[in-house]
Design an enzyme around this catalytic site. Structure first.
Site, PDB file in Angstrom:
ATOM      1  N   TYR A 152       0.820  -1.226   0.000  1.00 18.11           N
ATOM      2  CA  TYR A 152       0.000   0.000   0.000  1.00 18.11           C
ATOM      3  C   TYR A 152       0.850   1.271   0.000  1.00 18.11           C
ATOM      4  O   TYR A 152       0.325   2.372  -0.156  1.00 18.11           O
ATOM      5  CB  TYR A 152      -0.954   0.040   1.218  1.00 18.11           C
ATOM      6  CG  TYR A 152      -1.864  -1.158   1.373  1.00 18.11           C
ATOM      7  CD1 TYR A 152      -2.062  -2.054   0.330  1.00 18.11           C
ATOM      8  CD2 TYR A 152      -2.536  -1.408   2.566  1.00 18.11           C
ATOM      9  CE1 TYR A 152      -2.887  -3.168   0.471  1.00 18.11           C
ATOM     10  CE2 TYR A 152      -3.363  -2.515   2.714  1.00 18.11           C
ATOM     11  CZ  TYR A 152      -3.515  -3.391   1.670  1.00 18.11           C
ATOM     12  OH  TYR A 152      -4.328  -4.483   1.825  1.00 18.11           O
ATOM     13  N   HIS A 170       0.988 -11.749   2.065  1.00 23.04           N
ATOM     14  CA  HIS A 170      -0.102 -10.998   1.421  1.00 23.04           C
ATOM     15  C   HIS A 170      -0.879 -11.862   0.414  1.00 23.04           C
ATOM     16  O   HIS A 170      -2.102 -11.817   0.364  1.00 23.04           O
ATOM     17  CB  HIS A 170       0.466  -9.756   0.729  1.00 23.04           C
ATOM     18  CG  HIS A 170      -0.533  -8.658   0.541  1.00 23.04           C
ATOM     19  ND1 HIS A 170      -0.197  -7.331   0.575  1.00 23.04           N
ATOM     20  CD2 HIS A 170      -1.860  -8.680   0.329  1.00 23.04           C
ATOM     21  CE1 HIS A 170      -1.282  -6.600   0.387  1.00 23.04           C
ATOM     22  NE2 HIS A 170      -2.309  -7.405   0.233  1.00 23.04           N
ATOM     23  N   LYS A 201       2.050  -6.573   5.856  1.00 23.04           N
ATOM     24  CA  LYS A 201       2.140  -7.811   5.054  1.00 23.04           C
ATOM     25  C   LYS A 201       3.359  -7.774   4.146  1.00 23.04           C
ATOM     26  O   LYS A 201       3.740  -6.694   3.662  1.00 23.04           O
ATOM     27  CB  LYS A 201       0.886  -7.942   4.170  1.00 23.04           C
ATOM     28  CG  LYS A 201      -0.416  -7.638   4.878  1.00 23.04           C
ATOM     29  CD  LYS A 201      -1.629  -7.778   3.989  1.00 23.04           C
ATOM     30  CE  LYS A 201      -2.895  -7.266   4.664  1.00 23.04           C
ATOM     31  NZ  LYS A 201      -3.179  -5.843   4.433  1.00 23.04           N
TER      32      LYS A 201
HETATM   33  N1  LIG Z   1      -5.136  -8.962   1.915  1.00 22.28           N
HETATM   34  C1  LIG Z   1      -5.557  -8.487   0.761  1.00 22.28           C
HETATM   35  O1  LIG Z   1      -5.207  -8.981  -0.315  1.00 22.28           O
HETATM   36  C2  LIG Z   1      -6.511  -7.328   0.744  1.00 22.28           C
HETATM   37  C3  LIG Z   1      -7.171  -6.995  -0.445  1.00 22.28           C
HETATM   38  C4  LIG Z   1      -8.052  -5.924  -0.415  1.00 22.28           C
HETATM   39  C5  LIG Z   1      -8.281  -5.219   0.769  1.00 22.28           C
HETATM   40  N2  LIG Z   1      -7.589  -5.551   1.903  1.00 22.28           N
HETATM   41  C6  LIG Z   1      -7.785  -4.783   3.172  1.00 22.28           C
HETATM   42  O2  LIG Z   1      -9.174  -4.634   3.424  1.00 22.28           O
HETATM   43  C7  LIG Z   1      -9.498  -3.246   3.582  1.00 22.28           C
HETATM   44  C8  LIG Z   1     -10.914  -2.936   3.166  1.00 22.28           C
HETATM   45  O3  LIG Z   1     -11.179  -3.344   1.840  1.00 22.28           O
HETATM   46  P1  LIG Z   1     -11.397  -2.334   0.622  1.00 22.28           P
HETATM   47  O4  LIG Z   1     -10.704  -1.064   0.897  1.00 22.28           O
HETATM   48  O5  LIG Z   1     -10.997  -3.103  -0.577  1.00 22.28           O
HETATM   49  O6  LIG Z   1     -12.989  -2.162   0.523  1.00 22.28           O
HETATM   50  P2  LIG Z   1     -14.247  -1.887   1.502  1.00 22.28           P
HETATM   51  O7  LIG Z   1     -13.792  -1.665   2.889  1.00 22.28           O
HETATM   52  O8  LIG Z   1     -15.251  -2.973   1.234  1.00 22.28           O
HETATM   53  O9  LIG Z   1     -14.852  -0.569   0.884  1.00 22.28           O
HETATM   54  C9  LIG Z   1     -14.189   0.657   0.923  1.00 22.28           C
HETATM   55  C10 LIG Z   1     -14.983   1.665   0.094  1.00 22.28           C
HETATM   56  O10 LIG Z   1     -16.280   1.874   0.676  1.00 22.28           O
HETATM   57  C11 LIG Z   1     -16.421   3.266   1.038  1.00 22.28           C
HETATM   58  N3  LIG Z   1     -17.072   3.266   2.349  1.00 22.28           N
HETATM   59  C12 LIG Z   1     -16.523   2.962   3.553  1.00 22.28           C
HETATM   60  N4  LIG Z   1     -17.444   3.030   4.524  1.00 22.28           N
HETATM   61  C13 LIG Z   1     -18.596   3.390   3.947  1.00 22.28           C
HETATM   62  C14 LIG Z   1     -19.910   3.634   4.439  1.00 22.28           C
HETATM   63  N5  LIG Z   1     -20.198   3.503   5.733  1.00 22.28           N
HETATM   64  N6  LIG Z   1     -20.872   4.019   3.551  1.00 22.28           N
HETATM   65  C15 LIG Z   1     -20.585   4.151   2.241  1.00 22.28           C
HETATM   66  N7  LIG Z   1     -19.372   3.933   1.702  1.00 22.28           N
HETATM   67  C16 LIG Z   1     -18.383   3.555   2.555  1.00 22.28           C
HETATM   68  C17 LIG Z   1     -15.027   3.834   1.072  1.00 22.28           C
HETATM   69  O11 LIG Z   1     -15.047   5.202   0.684  1.00 22.28           O
HETATM   70  P3  LIG Z   1     -14.557   6.403   1.675  1.00 22.28           P
HETATM   71  O12 LIG Z   1     -13.116   6.140   2.016  1.00 22.28           O
HETATM   72  O13 LIG Z   1     -14.761   7.619   0.858  1.00 22.28           O
HETATM   73  O14 LIG Z   1     -15.452   6.325   2.882  1.00 22.28           O
HETATM   74  C18 LIG Z   1     -14.311   3.000  -0.007  1.00 22.28           C
HETATM   75  O15 LIG Z   1     -14.564   3.524  -1.287  1.00 22.28           O
HETATM   76  C19 LIG Z   1      -8.418  -2.574   2.724  1.00 22.28           C
HETATM   77  O16 LIG Z   1      -8.318  -1.191   3.001  1.00 22.28           O
HETATM   78  C20 LIG Z   1      -7.204  -3.379   3.100  1.00 22.28           C
HETATM   79  O17 LIG Z   1      -6.719  -2.976   4.354  1.00 22.28           O
HETATM   80  C21 LIG Z   1      -6.731  -6.612   1.916  1.00 22.28           C
END
Ligand SMILES: NC(=O)c1ccc[n+]([C@@H]2O[C@H](COP(=O)([O-])OP(=O)(O)OC[C@H]3O[C@@H](n4cnc5c(N)ncnc54)[C@H](OP(=O)(O)O)[C@@H]3O)[C@@H](O)[C@H]2O)c1
Length: 274
Positions: free
Chosen positions: A53, A111, A78
């Protein structure tokens, strides 16, 4: 029940981990610093970052600025795909440690399960754990074949498996395996990046419990002992996503949600990626 009493679950080594954390993927510069500071001041105690990241420095800065005592905070990072292998992983860990600059890392994860690298990378991670350099170790994106394969070469059972998981991607085989082996499943992309917020089934539950669709999905996970790490860099949504400890979803509704699976994946399928 107080938030603090609901926030934690136990890992298979006896340590605890918060069930709800802030994911910081795709946050950069001040946005990342401010989001971490805001989340910690809101009550979050888990921050999920990764070398990939490219924001570990900012995450460390946000932690320091929050004023919250270090030992109250659980930080995950990670090893990047390009850094896998035994020596490379040890080097990558040193780099993440110095970028974060927070005394210690709570959780170090592989990761992605990279072909030809999984065993040596895990052995390096075990070395870091067994020699006290990191407090907990685990994997991410380990679908069932990768988890089973680990049994042949690991001497430490991973304490978490972080994978894409939501009511719309309900990976029951992995969930069962993790529960049987006392591995905490941690759901990433738990909010399906907002793609399902207009699903009538979800909207009906949100109205029933007087909560937002995001809060229903996060509560659904936490109530089943599934850790979850929604990303937001917006202070209002950071608070909204944390405000899930003042209600309970009925067991019937949880059961229904556990049958919403559509195999709806946002991120790459770990089986076909490498
Ligand atoms: N291990 C892996 O391979 C892997 C892969 C992907 C993700 N991850 C981890 O998982 C975390 C979360 O996943 P993600 O970032 O992919 O997606 P997510 O948490 O499912 O969704 C994030 C999105 O939703 C919006 N959002 C957040 N809260 C909200 C709410 N209450 N109402 C409306 N919209 C909302 C955010 O926008 P705003 O910021 O504008 O609120 C952002 O655009 C990542 O940040 C990362 O740390 C790990």
């Amino acid at each position: 029940m107080a938030v603090k009493d609901q926030l934690y679950t136990q890992l298979n080594n006896g340590n605890t981990i918060p069930l709800l954390g802030l994911g910081v993927y795709d946050m950069h510069n001040d946005e990342a610093i401010n989001a971490v500071e805001c989340a910690l001041q809101t009550g979050y105690r888990l921050i999920d970052t990764a070398a990939m990241y490219e924001n570990e420095k900012q995450i460390g800065e946000g932690i320091r600025r929050s004023g919250i005592t270090r030992n109250e905070i659980f930080v995950t990072t990670k090893v990047n795909n390009t850094d896998q292998g035994y020596d490379e992983t040890l080097k990558a860990f040193d780099k993440s440690s110095s970028l974060l600059d927070i005394d210690y890392i709570d959780m170090y994860l592989i990761h992605w399960p990279i072909k030809g690298k999984r065993e040596q990378t895990w052995k390096a991670i075990e070395y870091l754990y067994q020699n006290g350099y990191v407090k907990n170790i685990g994997v991410a994106n380990y679908l069932l074949p990768f988890l089973k394969e680990m049994q042949d070469y690991s001497s430490v059972v991973p304490s978490i498996n972080q994978m894409e998981f939501s009511p719309y991607l309900f990976m029951d085989k992995e969930l069962n395996y993790c529960q049987e082996h006392r591995i905490v499943l941690q759901a990433y992309t738990p909010l399906v990046r907002g793609e399902k917020f207009t699903d009538p089934k979800l909207k009906t539950l949100a109205e029933k419990y007087n909560k937002t669709p995001a809060q229903i999905i996060l509560r659904w996970a936490v109530q089943q002992g599934i850790s979850t790490i929604p990303k937001s860099s917006n202070p209002i949504r950071i608070k909204e996503n944390f405000n899930i400890f003042d209600f309970e979803i009925s067991s019937d509704d949880i059961h229904q949600m556990n049958h919403w699976n559509e195999n709806h994946r946002i991120v790459d399928d770990p089986m076909t990626m490498f």
